[in-house]
Write a protein that holds these residues in place. Sequence first.
Motif, PDB file in Angstrom:
ATOM      1  N   PHE A 109       0.729  -1.310   0.213  1.00 57.84           N
ATOM      2  CA  PHE A 109      -0.367  -0.304  -0.139  1.00 57.84           C
ATOM      3  C   PHE A 109       1.012   0.745  -0.117  1.00 57.84           C
ATOM      4  O   PHE A 109       0.539   2.167  -0.724  1.00 57.84           O
ATOM      5  N   VAL A 153     -12.744   1.606  12.073  1.00 57.31           N
ATOM      6  CA  VAL A 153     -13.308   0.776  12.811  1.00 57.31           C
ATOM      7  C   VAL A 153     -14.621   1.187  13.472  1.00 57.31           C
ATOM      8  O   VAL A 153     -15.722   1.050  12.442  1.00 57.31           O
ATOM      9  N   PHE A 156     -16.195   2.586   9.086  1.00 61.93           N
ATOM     10  CA  PHE A 156     -16.295   1.870   8.034  1.00 61.93           C
ATOM     11  C   PHE A 156     -17.003   0.374   8.842  1.00 61.93           C
ATOM     12  O   PHE A 156     -17.773   0.146   7.727  1.00 61.93           O
ATOM     13  N   LEU A 162     -19.885  -1.645   6.212  1.00 64.48           N
ATOM     14  CA  LEU A 162     -18.763  -1.913   4.624  1.00 64.48           C
ATOM     15  C   LEU A 162     -18.043  -3.028   5.108  1.00 64.48           C
ATOM     16  O   LEU A 162     -17.553  -4.184   4.390  1.00 64.48           O
ATOM     17  N   LEU A 163     -16.713  -3.070   6.481  1.00 68.59           N
ATOM     18  CA  LEU A 163     -16.060  -3.905   6.319  1.00 68.59           C
ATOM     19  C   LEU A 163     -15.933  -4.711   8.036  1.00 68.59           C
ATOM     20  O   LEU A 163     -16.244  -3.796   8.949  1.00 68.59           O
ATOM     21  N   PRO A 164     -15.430  -6.069   7.611  1.00 69.39           N
ATOM     22  CA  PRO A 164     -15.434  -6.735   9.412  1.00 69.39           C
ATOM     23  C   PRO A 164     -14.769  -5.822  10.162  1.00 69.39           C
ATOM     24  O   PRO A 164     -13.550  -5.157   9.801  1.00 69.39           O
ATOM     25  N   SER A 165     -14.256  -5.702  11.374  1.00 68.43           N
ATOM     26  CA  SER A 165     -14.354  -5.052  12.445  1.00 68.43           C
ATOM     27  C   SER A 165     -12.883  -5.907  12.393  1.00 68.43           C
ATOM     28  O   SER A 165     -12.134  -5.384  13.542  1.00 68.43           O
ATOM     29  N   GLN A 166     -12.657  -6.924  12.707  1.00 70.31           N
ATOM     30  CA  GLN A 166     -12.000  -8.273  13.083  1.00 70.31           C
ATOM     31  C   GLN A 166     -11.577  -9.634  13.076  1.00 70.31           C
ATOM     32  O   GLN A 166     -12.589  -9.848  12.041  1.00 70.31           O
ATOM     33  N   ILE A 168      -9.981 -13.136  11.312  1.00 63.96           N
ATOM     34  CA  ILE A 168      -9.669 -12.586   9.783  1.00 63.96           C
ATOM     35  C   ILE A 168     -10.005 -13.572   8.863  1.00 63.96           C
ATOM     36  O   ILE A 168     -11.702 -14.478   9.452  1.00 63.96           O
ATOM     37  N   PHE A 171     -10.536 -11.899   2.165  1.00 63.58           N
ATOM     38  CA  PHE A 171      -9.489 -10.483   1.698  1.00 63.58           C
ATOM     39  C   PHE A 171     -10.045  -9.818   2.450  1.00 63.58           C
ATOM     40  O   PHE A 171      -9.380  -8.273   3.360  1.00 63.58           O
ATOM     41  N   ALA A 172     -11.327  -9.133   2.562  1.00 61.20           N
ATOM     42  CA  ALA A 172     -11.729  -7.895   2.844  1.00 61.20           C
ATOM     43  C   ALA A 172     -11.491  -7.457   4.754  1.00 61.20           C
ATOM     44  O   ALA A 172     -11.373  -6.487   5.793  1.00 61.20           O
ATOM     45  N   ILE A 175      -8.120  -5.454   5.322  1.00 62.42           N
ATOM     46  CA  ILE A 175      -7.988  -4.409   4.682  1.00 62.42           C
ATOM     47  C   ILE A 175      -7.777  -3.635   5.909  1.00 62.42           C
ATOM     48  O   ILE A 175      -7.180  -2.029   5.517  1.00 62.42           O
ATOM     49  N   PHE A 254      -7.418  -5.612  15.756  1.00 62.40           N
ATOM     50  CA  PHE A 254      -7.887  -6.127  15.247  1.00 62.40           C
ATOM     51  C   PHE A 254      -7.975  -8.092  15.350  1.00 62.40           C
ATOM     52  O   PHE A 254      -8.906  -8.712  14.645  1.00 62.40           O
TER      53      PHE A 254
ATOM     54  N   CYS C  22     -15.831  -6.781  -1.257  1.00 58.23           N
ATOM     55  CA  CYS C  22     -15.380  -7.230   0.666  1.00 58.23           C
ATOM     56  C   CYS C  22     -17.885  -6.629   0.947  1.00 58.23           C
ATOM     57  O   CYS C  22     -18.111  -7.477   1.225  1.00 58.23           O
ATOM     58  N   ALA C  23     -17.778  -5.943   0.078  1.00 58.59           N
ATOM     59  CA  ALA C  23     -19.709  -5.401   0.502  1.00 58.59           C
ATOM     60  C   ALA C  23     -19.699  -6.342   0.172  1.00 58.59           C
ATOM     61  O   ALA C  23     -21.219  -7.217   1.465  1.00 58.59           O
ATOM     62  N   ASP C  26     -19.450  -9.656   2.548  1.00 58.80           N
ATOM     63  CA  ASP C  26     -19.260  -9.500   4.124  1.00 58.80           C
ATOM     64  C   ASP C  26     -20.910 -10.662   4.707  1.00 58.80           C
ATOM     65  O   ASP C  26     -21.427  -9.724   4.284  1.00 58.80           O
ATOM     66  N   GLN C 277     -16.312  -5.160  19.617  1.00 59.66           N
ATOM     67  CA  GLN C 277     -16.344  -5.799  18.581  1.00 59.66           C
ATOM     68  C   GLN C 277     -17.138  -6.530  18.980  1.00 59.66           C
ATOM     69  O   GLN C 277     -18.143  -7.099  18.081  1.00 59.66           O
TER      70      GLN C 277
END
Lengths: 326, 288, 572
Positions: A109, A153, A156, A162-166, A168, A171-172, A175, A254, C22-23, C26, C277
Amino acid sequence: MLRYILKRLLWMIPILVAVTVLIFTIMYFVPGDPVRIMMGANAEEAEVEAKREALGLNRPYYVRLLDYLKDVFFHFDFGNSLVDGSSVTKTLLSRFPRTFLIAVLSTVFAACIGTPLGITAATHPNSLRDRLAVFFSLVGVSIPGFWLALMLVILFSLKLKLLPSQGIGSFAHYILPCLSAGFMTIALQTRQTRSCLVEALREDYITTARAKGVVERDIVYKHALPNAAIPIITHLCGAIGGKMAGNLVIENVFAIPGIGQFLIRSINNRDYYGVQGAVIFFAFILCVMNLITDVLYAYADPRIKAQFEDSSKRKKKAEAGEESAA
Amino acid sequence: MKKSIKAPRETSFVIFCRRFKKEKAAVACLIIIVLMALACYLAPLIAPYAYDEINSKALHQLPSWQHIFGTDDMGRDIFSRILYGGRYSLAIGVLATGLGVLVGAIFGAIAGFFGGKVDMIIMRIFDVFQALPSILLSILISSVLGAGFTNMIIALSVGSMVGYARLLRASILSVRKIDYVEAATAIGCSSARIIVRHVIPNAMTPMIVQATMGVAQQILGAATLAYIGLGIPAPSPEWGAMLSAAKDYIRTYPHMLVFPGVMIAITVLCFNMIGDGVRDALDPKLKD
Amino acid sequence: MKSRKLLSVLLALMLVLSLAACASGDTGKTGEGGGAASTGGAASSGGTGNTTSPATTLDQPKQEVVESASKDVNVVVGLQVDPASFAPFAQSNTGRATMMFELFEQLFSYSEFGGEFLPWVAEGYEWEDMTLHITIRDNVYDQAGNHFTANDIAFMYKLYGDLGNKAALKYIDDIKVVDDTHVDFLMNTQNVTVMYSTFNSVPCFTKAAYEASPDGFATTPVYTSQYKLADYVGGSYYVLEKDENWWGNALPESERHPYTAGNASTVRYNIITDNSQMAIALETGVIDLANSVSASEIGNFLGGDYTTATLVTNPSYYLSFNASENSPCSDARIRQALAWSIDNQEVVDITLEGAGEVAYTVGGNMYANVTDELKAAGAADLYGTDIEKAKALLAEAGYPDGIELHIMVNSDATMGKAVQTIQLQAARAGITLKIDQWDSALFDTYRSDPTAGWDVMMTVRGNSSGYVQAVWNGLFTLGSTPSGNAVFLKDDYAAKAAADCEVLLTLEGNTPENVMAFYRQYFLEDCYFYGLYCTQNYYAAQPGINNIRISNVSNVLPSACSFTEDYKSVAD
């Protein structure tokens, strides 16, 4: 060239031995009793003592140190974790890919985003672009990584969903960790690229090239950038090595099961073998990355490459001379 | 009658000040830092509440007129805590850097001056220390020493010592080779004079730049250590510790997270800009 | 120039694409899955707000065995602590406690706190003087197919001792194997906690399986239970799968232990350490069931579709003094002064935001023998708040202008908050408390050292056998520290206290009157320990789970929860 690499690899061994002794000694002095933690606060003193004896933790310092050195360097065995009895080596190897993935991804990145930004800034000095890039890079190195992670966190995962917060998985999941881990590197990369390129563009040969009528684009990409590349590459490679351990806190935020999380858990539980194993592992990776950096450095810079080739060519000439003389 | 003409000599410090004044951004940041330090120093006068004043009726309040930054999970005023916390953060940053520079300079000077075997041994020791990532070293030393103000300073400075030592050593080595030092030795200047008049001023430049950025790094490092729980014991309002306490509430009361983080970012940003300005002002390549 | 612009556009595209990827990938479901609106049986508590307690009534969730539909039921659970090891005698933590009744089986087990002690792998027991005759079932096999016999029981306990553990062996003199299904435990005592101590922490496994395992079951467990470990990623998750060949399938309903309902085909535990979380995970449909929801987050799940449950847990938080000569707290008046200045309810309000209960001794109100009489006696005495009395006691002890004491606590955030609240309360009486917060490792070292520089410490203790004197036993036993009992005393008085406490444990001595007398002497008059509170746990699940089953160690038992007809897991 090969000889240089070999020499460096050989040097790594005494350094790693010294690191092992250092970390073993540090852990020896860390107050707190792992056996007490294992047995729980309500265990009786006699039980704790028995367990400590069974684990071999009552032996004197030198005995334990030599035993440990033997295990690590002859058998590549980092011992068994005091927390759960599993093999530290296995744990480290299984957790390594995730930590490595984040380190590499965040550096990628950094390279992809930071370098173009730096180039833009350098080629348009004192313009709005330049000022924005400088400001952005300064902000980037000033924000605490874990704070940025938490703010991302909130944005997003919580608000935008939009994205998972923690954890594995896909791929998302990687990020946000890579972004927060890489943010500072992106900023540093922008700064590095910009300042190196600015320096290179000030050199006299650039003025000559301009005078000759070379297209500006070629000046930047064919003349200035290759010369500026060395510190940039050095920075990137060094970043991967440093990031492996530097991402400890990100892994915690995470909940990524990497070596950093393992290390923090081991420190909290005074798991001597876990901490020592992880630290030596990190040191090893760092040394390897440093070596790769130096080798790349040599390849990128023809002057340094010539140094190595010169010394080996000279030797060959000398041998050939001897032969012909004999 | 002869008049001796003496041109007024500008000390390098004056030159530096003149050039630094031209770096507008850096000057602005310096002013901000000074104001911040002043505010934190005068915290007992300025802060509307005590930093450990618990109020069970005012938990988790959003910013309001009574509590400019809101309250935390124990009802304490966040603004007051930030003011008091600034003392810790700024002090830790400066002191940790100072300690690192001092010890690093000593070792670097020894290595640079005596050269030979001593230099080699010290360099190898540096290699070993640099094989460990600095944050790791800080965490480990912190575990050994325990929590506390001085312990944190020691733990943080260890990671940076090698950097300063190497810097000073490199400067000394490069200066030793310069002709005028040889010339000075030839005409009989004592070593001490050489050190003071020639070596140190030249070696100082990169050290100063690095040190200013170093303060920024140490403030971040202190926040990180506090975040993982190795900081100063509660109820200290250290900024990193405030962030650590806020992480359980990011969904419900994000304001607890925003203010300390922004303060850290601003402080670190200012120090970094000042560092940039210092570097530009000291850079001999930039024309006046 | 152009190529650079192209590069930046490409990068931007890459970023956007990855976000879009990912949207869509998910599983961003909110918890509005099941159409069943009934939240039958589970205790949903009403009311939100910062300082008022969210739950005022405490309904115990239904505990009977509920069979589920025959289709595959998968459950994803959020767990806040990694068990770290599946070895039978590894260090216990919340993570292990959760899987304890799904991955392990005991010979006997309580079905809930203070409830009945039911046979599980064993069939029954019989006391004959000091000999405990145990009969085990003859059709027990482990997951590798080995037959579980009495010889394995002897092996289990021997291994326990060999690994350096002592607690479960405390009352055992010897174990004699009679035949494959009969074993005799020769005990040295018979008291109210003998069964609990002996059987609670020893899971059943065969010698053959253990010796075949490369790491002592740490990551490759083979037990006799109906769930086997299918996958484990340290620090991240582990998955249990139902074993169709489980020996217990042959048992009739009435003989099965309540924990073995086996309603789920797979249970996946995701390790989520952060409170926020965890709540996010439940809300965004990453998990079906949360093993712990913090008091500040539970408001989001109450009064809605979610199924919730709550339980006041038995670990008791209390203050323990340093009564050795190294500390002013060797004087009872100073201890009492601190006790008088503490307002337990205020501590609960601030520290737990109301999610907890005041404790009047070391041992919460759920323990047997913590009677109303005991609570009233405590409230009238030290557990009340009287600043003037505190000051008077201090003056009497020779500190009219106040005193400075060191209070020690570990790095737990909640306990840290409690200590800060206590610090403020003590200041009202002139006691200046300096807080020393150590991480667990250091804390555990210092707590057994009278010269470590602390005067009072806050810690926690619990015991799921259900008797408060079992909790006290640990406090007064003379072996806690090298210097004696937990407050560093080992003189005759301390020995008498330990002996008196042992008497309470015996079958004849276990009476409320005896407990009251002990309480008055050693807690109210001597004030060696001061109880603070017990915390209240919250559990939440998606609407498809209409009853949350909780084990006797206060963790959820996903395989024994009941699921609605149209339950659909987030994993599906």
